[in-house]
Write a protein that holds these residues in place. Structure first.
Motif, PDB file in Angstrom:
ATOM      1  N   HIS A   7      -0.319  -0.194   2.212  1.00 45.41           N
ATOM      2  CA  HIS A   7       0.537   0.771   1.454  1.00 45.41           C
ATOM      3  C   HIS A   7       0.179   0.358  -0.028  1.00 45.41           C
ATOM      4  CE1 HIS A   7       3.461   1.762   4.765  1.00 45.41           C
ATOM      5  NE2 HIS A   7       2.131   2.457   4.862  1.00 45.41           N
ATOM      6  N   PHE A  71       4.393  -2.881  -2.527  1.00 49.95           N
ATOM      7  CA  PHE A  71       2.949  -2.642  -2.227  1.00 49.95           C
ATOM      8  C   PHE A  71       2.306  -3.930  -1.651  1.00 49.95           C
ATOM      9  CE2 PHE A  71       4.100   0.679  -5.534  1.00 49.95           C
ATOM     10  CZ  PHE A  71       3.886   1.701  -4.923  1.00 49.95           C
ATOM     11  N   LEU A 314       5.453  10.484   2.361  1.00 44.88           N
ATOM     12  CA  LEU A 314       5.402   9.118   2.785  1.00 44.88           C
ATOM     13  C   LEU A 314       5.894   9.206   4.328  1.00 44.88           C
ATOM     14  CD1 LEU A 314       7.841   7.402   0.267  1.00 44.88           C
ATOM     15  CD2 LEU A 314       5.571   6.714   0.848  1.00 44.88           C
ATOM     16  N   TYR A 317       2.381  10.127   6.287  1.00 47.61           N
ATOM     17  CA  TYR A 317       1.318   8.895   5.915  1.00 47.61           C
ATOM     18  C   TYR A 317       1.747   7.666   6.726  1.00 47.61           C
ATOM     19  CZ  TYR A 317      -0.163  12.105   2.202  1.00 47.61           C
ATOM     20  OH  TYR A 317      -0.250  13.215   1.382  1.00 47.61           O
ATOM     21  N   GLU A 318       2.740   7.699   7.376  1.00 50.74           N
ATOM     22  CA  GLU A 318       3.523   6.453   7.747  1.00 50.74           C
ATOM     23  C   GLU A 318       2.657   5.850   9.021  1.00 50.74           C
ATOM     24  OE1 GLU A 318       7.452   6.654   8.813  1.00 50.74           O
ATOM     25  OE2 GLU A 318       7.092   8.457  10.398  1.00 50.74           O
ATOM     26  N   ALA A 322      -3.673   3.263   6.066  1.00 54.57           N
ATOM     27  CA  ALA A 322      -3.661   2.998   4.728  1.00 54.57           C
ATOM     28  C   ALA A 322      -3.321   4.413   4.065  1.00 54.57           C
ATOM     29  CB  ALA A 322      -4.937   2.252   4.256  1.00 54.57           C
ATOM     30  N   TRP A 323      -2.668   4.227   2.902  1.00 50.10           N
ATOM     31  CA  TRP A 323      -2.403   4.986   1.762  1.00 50.10           C
ATOM     32  C   TRP A 323      -2.255   4.455   0.491  1.00 50.10           C
ATOM     33  CZ3 TRP A 323       1.809   4.079  -0.974  1.00 50.10           C
ATOM     34  CH2 TRP A 323       3.044   3.970  -0.413  1.00 50.10           C
ATOM     35  N   ILE A 351       8.490   1.963   1.193  1.00 44.10           N
ATOM     36  CA  ILE A 351       7.238   1.759   0.750  1.00 44.10           C
ATOM     37  C   ILE A 351       6.369   0.754   1.686  1.00 44.10           C
ATOM     38  CG2 ILE A 351       5.586   0.849  -1.267  1.00 44.10           C
ATOM     39  CD1 ILE A 351       7.476   2.027  -2.970  1.00 44.10           C
ATOM     40  N   CYS A 352       7.169  -0.579   1.780  1.00 44.19           N
ATOM     41  CA  CYS A 352       6.431  -1.580   2.298  1.00 44.19           C
ATOM     42  C   CYS A 352       7.007  -1.643   3.961  1.00 44.19           C
ATOM     43  CB  CYS A 352       6.941  -2.885   2.004  1.00 44.19           C
ATOM     44  SG  CYS A 352       8.686  -3.376   1.960  1.00 44.19           S
TER      45      CYS A 352
END
Length: 353
Positions: A7, A71, A314, A317-318, A322-323, A351-352
């Motif tokens: 991420h 990230f 988010l 894409y979880e 990768a994003w 995010i993480c």
């Protein structure tokens, strides 16, 4: 190789100049891109501007802030002239291999993974000057393969080197009615991808991920590189421009008035089509930018809508490997494109995770 999903953020506009990232570098020159800036400033003036910019725009502190925000990776566009006079035909461009070395060192100190993206765009309108001889094996195509090989060899044993994308962007030529769209013939692009894979594997072995752009055509990759000799290959889709996403999915030009639900439906469809290739799919670029035009919408309302759009992405894409948000930093702090602004209200855990 780390097993945790990546991420991260793009480091756009650092090693190559982008007017939307750093408009002040282009102000007053009449230039809208890097080649025309060279013409305007002259080779010496251009090199001075680039040296100052690279030294100041991104620093070790930026890498620390990226990690502290949650990230765990960065996607770094690397120009084809990265090796300068030691590489193929740099012309007036200034090499930056020292900066790439430094970026990897900074990343490794704080356990960030780095995905390199060779900043070439075969078939993309506006990049004809660089790629008009791409089909010539003795010309630009071979130069690109040489750079991929050298980068892979240089960083093969480094812990921070996760993978390399063989082009930053690409566009396939398609037939529309009696004509064809801008882009590169599909068989030539596929041949380049195969050759690039071979060069990376010869230089760095089986571990680094080799990433290929889907060229905006998610239906064109079924069974591509499905043979047993191709290992650790990902397909990349760029979803940072929703109007382009809608157009690629076959929606009419009026799609810019459609809401978040329609755009997210197109994004889900794009990812599903890519996944039918059989390759792991990553999102190399996404943003909070919406094309929705509504004169009655207040600035606060637009911010709220973009936050909803970001949250939906988010979630979408979880489960991908990768994003990468587009991008970490703009000097104008563009609210839809600068991760420091667009994702500032999101909890670190989103995010993480």
């Amino acid at each position: 190789m780390a097993e945790k999903a990546l991420h991260g953020v793009n480091l756009t506009g650092w090693l190559t100049l982008e007017p939307w990232v750093t408009p002040e570098l282009f102000s007053g020159s009449g230039a809208l891109d890097e080649p025309s800036l060279i013409t305007s400033l002259g080779a010496k003036g251009y090199r001075e501007v680039v040296r100052r910019h690279r030294a100041r725009f991104l620093t070790k502190d930026d890498f620390s802030r990226i990690a502290s925000r949650g990230f765990n990776a960065v996607r770094l566009p690397v120009p084809w002239y990265v090796f300068g006079e030691s590489g193929p035909n740099p012309g007036p461009y200034l090499g930056c291999i020292d900066e790439v070395d430094q970026a990897l060192e900074w990343a490794e100190e704080i356990d960030l993974k780095v995905v390199f993206a060779l900043a070439v765009n075969p078939g993309v309108p506006g990049d004809e000057e660089t790629w008009n001889n791409f089909t010539d094996d003795r010309g630009i195509r071979e130069n690109a393969l040489w750079v991929l090989s050298q980068l892979s060899s240089r960083y093969a044993s480094r812990m921070g080197f996760y993978g390399i994308e063989v082009a930053d962007d690409a566009r396939i030529q398609t037939r529309r009615g009696l004509g064809v769209t801008d882009g590169m013939p599909g068989h030539l692009l596929r041949n380049y991808y195969r050759a690039a894979y071979d060069r990376v594997r010869e230089a760095a072995g089986p571990d680094p991920v080799v990433i290929i752009p889907d060229a905006g055509m998610p239906t064109d990759w079924r069974r591509f590189m499905a043979q047993r000799q191709y290992q650790n290959v990902w397909l990349d889709c760029h979803l940072d421009k929703p109007s382009a996403i809608m157009a690629d999915m076959g929606y009419a030009p009026g799609a810019s008035t459609l809401g978040v639900r329609h755009i997210m439906a197109a994004i889900h469809r794009h990812i599903r089509e890519d996944q039918r290739s059989g390759l792991p799919v990553m999102v190399g670029k996404w943003s909070s930018a919406l094309p929705i035009a509504d004169a009655a919408m207040t600035p606060e309302g637009r911010v709220a809508l973009e936050r909803i759009y970001s949250s939906e992405q988010l979630t979408a894409y979880e489960k991908l490997p990768a994003w990468f948000f587009q991008t970490w930093k703009t000097t104008g702090r563009l609210s839809s494109w600068d991760a420091r602004v667009a994702l500032s209200s999101f909890e670190r855990g989103l995010i993480c995770s």
